[in-house]
Motif scaffolding. Sequence first.
Motif, PDB file in Angstrom:
ATOM      1  N   GLU A 590      54.117  55.986  11.125  1.00  0.00           N
ATOM      2  CA  GLU A 590      55.445  56.458  10.697  1.00  0.00           C
ATOM      3  C   GLU A 590      55.640  55.462   9.455  1.00  0.00           C
ATOM      4  OE1 GLU A 590      60.024  57.414  11.945  1.00  0.00           O
ATOM      5  OE2 GLU A 590      58.588  56.566  13.573  1.00  0.00           O
ATOM      6  N   GLU A 591      56.010  56.546   8.262  1.00  0.00           N
ATOM      7  CA  GLU A 591      56.889  55.557   7.071  1.00  0.00           C
ATOM      8  C   GLU A 591      57.769  54.760   7.392  1.00  0.00           C
ATOM      9  OE1 GLU A 591      56.357  57.072   2.770  1.00  0.00           O
ATOM     10  OE2 GLU A 591      54.052  57.537   3.214  1.00  0.00           O
ATOM     11  N   LEU A 592      57.763  53.136   6.416  1.00  0.00           N
ATOM     12  CA  LEU A 592      59.113  52.640   6.609  1.00  0.00           C
ATOM     13  C   LEU A 592      59.879  52.809   5.477  1.00  0.00           C
ATOM     14  CD1 LEU A 592      57.357  49.096   6.491  1.00  0.00           C
ATOM     15  CD2 LEU A 592      58.629  50.160   8.462  1.00  0.00           C
ATOM     16  N   PRO A 593      61.680  52.698   5.606  1.00  0.00           N
ATOM     17  CA  PRO A 593      62.197  53.456   4.623  1.00  0.00           C
ATOM     18  C   PRO A 593      61.747  52.368   3.179  1.00  0.00           C
ATOM     19  CG  PRO A 593      63.538  52.767   6.641  1.00  0.00           C
ATOM     20  CD  PRO A 593      61.775  52.328   6.494  1.00  0.00           C
ATOM     21  N   GLU A 594      62.288  53.171   1.794  1.00  0.00           N
ATOM     22  CA  GLU A 594      61.676  52.691   1.010  1.00  0.00           C
ATOM     23  C   GLU A 594      61.885  51.239   0.784  1.00  0.00           C
ATOM     24  OE1 GLU A 594      62.105  55.590  -2.504  1.00  0.00           O
ATOM     25  OE2 GLU A 594      60.842  56.946  -1.916  1.00  0.00           O
ATOM     26  N   ASP A 595      63.122  51.059   0.706  1.00  0.00           N
ATOM     27  CA  ASP A 595      63.641  49.637   0.732  1.00  0.00           C
ATOM     28  C   ASP A 595      63.118  48.687   1.957  1.00  0.00           C
ATOM     29  OD1 ASP A 595      64.666  51.041   3.048  1.00  0.00           O
ATOM     30  OD2 ASP A 595      67.123  49.572   2.329  1.00  0.00           O
ATOM     31  N   LYS A 596      62.714  49.314   2.489  1.00  0.00           N
ATOM     32  CA  LYS A 596      61.868  48.141   3.796  1.00  0.00           C
ATOM     33  C   LYS A 596      60.673  48.005   3.224  1.00  0.00           C
ATOM     34  CE  LYS A 596      65.316  46.902   6.269  1.00  0.00           C
ATOM     35  NZ  LYS A 596      65.620  45.936   5.858  1.00  0.00           N
ATOM     36  N   THR A 612      53.801  51.275   6.236  1.00  0.00           N
ATOM     37  CA  THR A 612      54.166  52.272   7.251  1.00  0.00           C
ATOM     38  C   THR A 612      54.178  51.496   8.226  1.00  0.00           C
ATOM     39  OG1 THR A 612      51.495  52.447   8.270  1.00  0.00           O
ATOM     40  CG2 THR A 612      52.081  53.824   7.084  1.00  0.00           C
ATOM     41  N   ILE A 613      54.993  51.830   9.429  1.00  0.00           N
ATOM     42  CA  ILE A 613      55.200  50.524  10.829  1.00  0.00           C
ATOM     43  C   ILE A 613      54.222  49.933  11.506  1.00  0.00           C
ATOM     44  CG2 ILE A 613      56.243  51.343  12.997  1.00  0.00           C
ATOM     45  CD1 ILE A 613      57.614  52.843  12.301  1.00  0.00           C
ATOM     46  N   GLY A 614      53.451  50.320  11.634  1.00  0.00           N
ATOM     47  CA  GLY A 614      51.672  50.345  11.299  1.00  0.00           C
ATOM     48  C   GLY A 614      51.367  48.918  10.923  1.00  0.00           C
ATOM     49  N   ASP A 615      51.533  49.223   9.596  1.00  0.00           N
ATOM     50  CA  ASP A 615      51.218  48.306   8.827  1.00  0.00           C
ATOM     51  C   ASP A 615      52.034  47.157   8.981  1.00  0.00           C
ATOM     52  OD1 ASP A 615      49.269  49.893   7.394  1.00  0.00           O
ATOM     53  OD2 ASP A 615      51.160  50.470   6.105  1.00  0.00           O
TER      54      ASP A 615
END
Length: 673
Positions: A590-596, A612-615
């Motif tokens: 799942e991708e993080l918000p762009e600002d994160k 991503t959250i995993g990254d």
Amino acid sequence: MKKIIALSLLLFAFLPLKAQVFDPTMAGGGGQFENPVNWEASFEKESDSIYIIKIKAELEGKWHLYSQKEVEMDIAPIPTQFTFNAEEGGYELIGETLEPEVEPVYDEVFEADITYFEEEAEFTQKIKVTNPEDTQVIAEVYYSVCDDKQCLPPETERFTISLGSNKVTQGFTDLTVEEEDQSLAQQLDIKVQGWEGYETEEEESSFLSIFFLGFVGGLIALLTPCVFPMIPLTVSFFTKSAQTRSKGVTNAILYGFFIFLIYLLLSLPFHLLDSVNPELLNNISTNVTLNVIFFVIFIVFAFSFFGYYEITLPSSWGNKLDDKASSIGGIIGIFFMAITLAIVSFSCTGPILGSLLGGSLSSDGGATLLSIGMGGFGLALALPFALFALFPNWLNSLPKSGGWLNSVKVVLGFIELALAFKFLSNADLVDHWGLLKREVFLGIWIVLGIGLTLYLFGLIRFPHDGPKQKISKGRFGLGIISLLFVLYLIPGLTNTSYSNLKLLSGFPPPSFYSLYDKDTSGPMGLESYHDFEEGVAAAKEQGKPIIIDFTGWACVNCRKMEEQVWTDPEVYNLLKNDYILVSLYVDDKEELPEDKQFNYERPDGSIKKIKTIGDKWATFQTLNFKNNSQPFYVLLDSDFNLLNEPTGYTPKASEYINWLESGLQKKGELAKN
């Protein structure tokens, strides 16, 4: 003596044959960061407009890279994925990215037939270009690697290939680390305190386990009708036929040594196979067809033990060797006598050796483990001939041959039936037949256990049983043990916390391969936070320490810890009542918000895009704990003081309990200070 018989049978029946080569306990501060794959890219020109892009992976040790093929499983490995900038780069892809042709093999981590590559793998992609001088190919490979104890979080490798200048650049060279990126990265660095005094533990080999099991198998073989009567006869022959007592003792010891040597030599062909193809032995032990064949063979052996027919090698073999031994004499004659024993006792030793073979070759040590197990087996067979020659008075204490020897064979027959269904279960798991779900498998074992109990209590009989007599204390005691084992298995049929049967872990099908619907939304119903900051806030509010669970959706050993260790009542209560559980999934796409999202510069200078959250959580793990394997567990207080040494896969609940309790003790000491 009968107590020894009962204990030996119990050990062989209830201990799994599959030994693990190492105990994957991973420490943190010592720096357990793994980077086992090296990527390279190149290209070649096929024609004026056709080029072939080659991307090669070289892997260390037993690490393997998974195929691009998707696997339809609840818990599956992450497939290798390639992306190209064809649309922006002004070139066309011709066909799909090709990979080496290899046969799927049984993966012990995921317990299924899976296609993966070891040592090296080269992927190729054809492209068609209009103007090679101006074409720049950007290729990205998304991948994850595993070995037989752990998986690493997925990574992305990028190559920039300039066809005109014949130049290949590796890495995200177009990425830069700005101040904003550095700020976001610094937020992940929690400045863990208290690494002092923790040393990395060395992995322990359990070759001793397979040697012990082989030795127990040899002791059982001694107690069969094919071998036991030979002990006093052979020892008496050597001691009485020799000119002096010392010569007789020497010959008996030499005879025992040759028995040991023969069984050790039987494993040598497997070493030759292993050197030709290291994967061959694993393929043999996990092939569906061969597992079904082993199932049938063990059924045949079992009914032979029950006395319905006799399985022997051709009698002419034994007769010819016996004649040679008599005519040659001396050391060579003694050697042929040892071979003769191995042949004439095959009907009793063959099934036991078959169990040892199946257990050894499906383990990580392959032929080496087999040699160790065969050595233990041969040593157990050989020792009595040497010991009774040294101490001939001991022969008087041996029980006389009789009906109890046949009882030993029948008991072994029930054990062979149980092992037969283990082979069928292997095939069922690999091909997903759904025939032997965990509860069905355990139900069959319960029926076999009841049958064994009834036999030991004299309520059922087999063809070679003698006249019905009063049940001896030893047989009655073994019957009680068999009954208790059946009672132990019964909770495994339920959908409760008592169904795990930890003593048999790794032998029945896994708990998720079940007739019952399993709730997989969270680890064993425990309250868990999936964001570290939220977990810290809860820890401060409740005054509890934190356990960080670095895990993955595709991490099988993580599931095994949750299902087999966390369900232990004491472990479960500690996690539920005394800790704040924070489960961080390093393979969450799942991708993080762009600002994160940000760019992270690794210690080696390369740049990784945290998208991503995993990254994020994989970087969090490597940044703070110098480790990138899963499962990985860390105990902290809410001020980020390390409470004890981080650990990895810990299959023994008692060790995990001690680890959790030591963290609580450290937390109390820090609170006082």
